[in-house]
Write a protein that holds these residues in place. Structure first.
Motif: not given
Length: 127
Positions: A60-81
């Motif tokens: 997710e990339a959004v501009i909020e009050d002059g700030v770019l907020r980038i957020s999300g989730l990085r997970l191990l692939p299922a076969e490596l869990r």
């Protein structure tokens, strides 16, 4: 004495593995902040965010009050869990980065794509 040292090393290794196991339930709080470059041209601001293994659709990339907020989730692939982890240097879990933008107005929506393992965010200057 040697046996005690070996036992201590084994306990330390077990604790190390437990500490670095990926979370099964994602937290709402960010656990890491990806490195970022910000560049500006006459017509746009370019932001490069190092996100190897993360799909641009999961960001997710959004501009909020002059700030770019980038957020999300990085997970191990299922076969490596269930794999034995020998080294885990790439951060896992929820990430977020807040980047103050140069003064000005920017066209929306925020466009982003994946380029060589980096998320490239292009913000067109408005007006």
């Amino acid at each position: 004495m040697w046996a005690e040292a070996c036992d201590t090393l084994l306990r330390a290794e077990r604790l190390h593995r437990q500490f670095f196991l990926p979370r099964h339930a994602p937290s709402s709080l960010p656990v890491w902040h990806p490195p970022t470059d910000v560049l500006e041209t006459e017509r746009e601001v370019l932001i490069l965010v190092a996100l190897p293994g993360v799909s641009p659709d999961a960001v997710e990339a959004v501009i909020e009050d002059g700030v770019l907020r980038i957020s999300g989730l990085r997970l191990l692939p299922a076969e490596l869990r269930n794999a034995v982890i020998h080294r885990l240097e790439l951060p896992q879990g929820r990430f977020e980065r807040r980047i103050p933008l140069p003064a000005g107005r920017y066209a929306t929506p925020v466009r982003h794509s994946l380029v060589d393992g980096c998320l490239l965010v292009r913000l067109d200057k408005a007006g």
